[in-house]
Design a protein around this motif. Sequence first.
Motif, PDB file in Angstrom:
ATOM      1  N   LYS A 142     -36.124  57.916  36.928  1.00 19.18           N
ATOM      2  CA  LYS A 142     -36.835  56.985  36.051  1.00 19.18           C
ATOM      3  C   LYS A 142     -37.851  56.269  36.936  1.00 19.18           C
ATOM      4  O   LYS A 142     -37.485  55.511  37.834  1.00 19.18           O
ATOM      5  CB  LYS A 142     -35.857  56.004  35.400  1.00 19.18           C
ATOM      6  CG  LYS A 142     -36.523  55.073  34.427  1.00 19.18           C
ATOM      7  CD  LYS A 142     -35.517  54.165  33.748  1.00 19.18           C
ATOM      8  CE  LYS A 142     -36.249  53.242  32.790  1.00 19.18           C
ATOM      9  NZ  LYS A 142     -35.319  52.313  32.172  1.00 19.18           N
ATOM     10  N   LEU A 143     -39.114  56.534  36.678  1.00 20.75           N
ATOM     11  CA  LEU A 143     -40.187  56.012  37.521  1.00 20.75           C
ATOM     12  C   LEU A 143     -40.848  54.802  36.862  1.00 20.75           C
ATOM     13  O   LEU A 143     -40.887  54.712  35.645  1.00 20.75           O
ATOM     14  CB  LEU A 143     -41.221  57.104  37.769  1.00 20.75           C
ATOM     15  CG  LEU A 143     -40.699  58.347  38.505  1.00 20.75           C
ATOM     16  CD1 LEU A 143     -41.784  59.413  38.551  1.00 20.75           C
ATOM     17  CD2 LEU A 143     -40.224  58.003  39.903  1.00 20.75           C
ATOM     18  N   PRO A 144     -41.397  53.905  37.663  1.00 18.87           N
ATOM     19  CA  PRO A 144     -41.363  53.921  39.121  1.00 18.87           C
ATOM     20  C   PRO A 144     -40.026  53.429  39.649  1.00 18.87           C
ATOM     21  O   PRO A 144     -39.381  52.575  39.059  1.00 18.87           O
ATOM     22  CB  PRO A 144     -42.491  52.961  39.510  1.00 18.87           C
ATOM     23  CG  PRO A 144     -42.560  51.992  38.375  1.00 18.87           C
ATOM     24  CD  PRO A 144     -42.189  52.777  37.142  1.00 18.87           C
ATOM     25  N   VAL A 145     -39.626  53.983  40.781  1.00 20.45           N
ATOM     26  CA  VAL A 145     -38.438  53.530  41.487  1.00 20.45           C
ATOM     27  C   VAL A 145     -38.827  52.261  42.246  1.00 20.45           C
ATOM     28  O   VAL A 145     -39.922  52.181  42.815  1.00 20.45           O
ATOM     29  CB  VAL A 145     -37.938  54.630  42.455  1.00 20.45           C
ATOM     30  CG1 VAL A 145     -36.823  54.136  43.340  1.00 20.45           C
ATOM     31  CG2 VAL A 145     -37.497  55.849  41.668  1.00 20.45           C
ATOM     32  N   THR A 146     -37.955  51.273  42.246  1.00 22.73           N
ATOM     33  CA  THR A 146     -38.252  50.010  42.927  1.00 22.73           C
ATOM     34  C   THR A 146     -37.368  49.856  44.161  1.00 22.73           C
ATOM     35  O   THR A 146     -36.291  50.455  44.244  1.00 22.73           O
ATOM     36  CB  THR A 146     -38.011  48.804  41.998  1.00 22.73           C
ATOM     37  OG1 THR A 146     -36.601  48.745  41.701  1.00 22.73           O
ATOM     38  CG2 THR A 146     -38.826  48.921  40.716  1.00 22.73           C
ATOM     39  N   LEU A 147     -37.807  49.035  45.083  1.00 29.76           N
ATOM     40  CA  LEU A 147     -36.991  48.743  46.262  1.00 29.76           C
ATOM     41  C   LEU A 147     -35.723  48.003  45.854  1.00 29.76           C
ATOM     42  O   LEU A 147     -34.641  48.298  46.364  1.00 29.76           O
ATOM     43  CB  LEU A 147     -37.791  47.936  47.288  1.00 29.76           C
ATOM     44  CG  LEU A 147     -37.082  47.661  48.605  1.00 29.76           C
ATOM     45  CD1 LEU A 147     -36.619  48.956  49.276  1.00 29.76           C
ATOM     46  CD2 LEU A 147     -37.982  46.873  49.543  1.00 29.76           C
TER      47      LEU A 147
END
Length: 191
Positions: free
Chosen positions: A32-37
Amino acid sequence: MLLTADMISRDDLPARVNWINDPRVNEFMYFKLPVTLQGTLKWFEKVSRNYDRYDLVFRSEDETPVGMSGITAINASFHNGEFYIFINPDMQGLGAGKAITAWMLDYGFTTLGLAKIYLYVDGENLPAVHLYEQIGFVREGNLRQHRYKNGSYHDKLVYGMLRQEWLSEHKARSGSDSCRVVTSVDMLRSA
């Protein structure tokens, strides 16, 4: 290029996030984009306590992360696990994928004692399919129209390799001419 392997750490997570968000990496993946930090930190906290998986980072001699790979869903009763890999998008095509895959197979079979390593790959990811078949993975199935992305359905292929196949047929001829992993990871917990 010489690579070293180590357990993935919190310091490696920004690179992981950047790679996963790069279309050269995620084109055939289903994150599932965007991947977050922040989300990746939660993932890391969860999996770092999980003893049915090994997540590794492979670095070049100058400590640049080149690839991340792992064996997940390790089933101690059945002696199998699922392989994954992704390569720094700026370093694709240099032989690191082949070298890391070979190292991971050897580690999984000889150190972890797995009897089988399997993987799933998007049917349209032809470079990966070619690499897996070249290294000796056997196609075990085709999950037709199994994933949906960008307005169309995609097949998901299942590949597997058995320990005896790796040790007797493929190990000797699976290395990369341009890249190799030169150190083992002594600190890894044994299966």
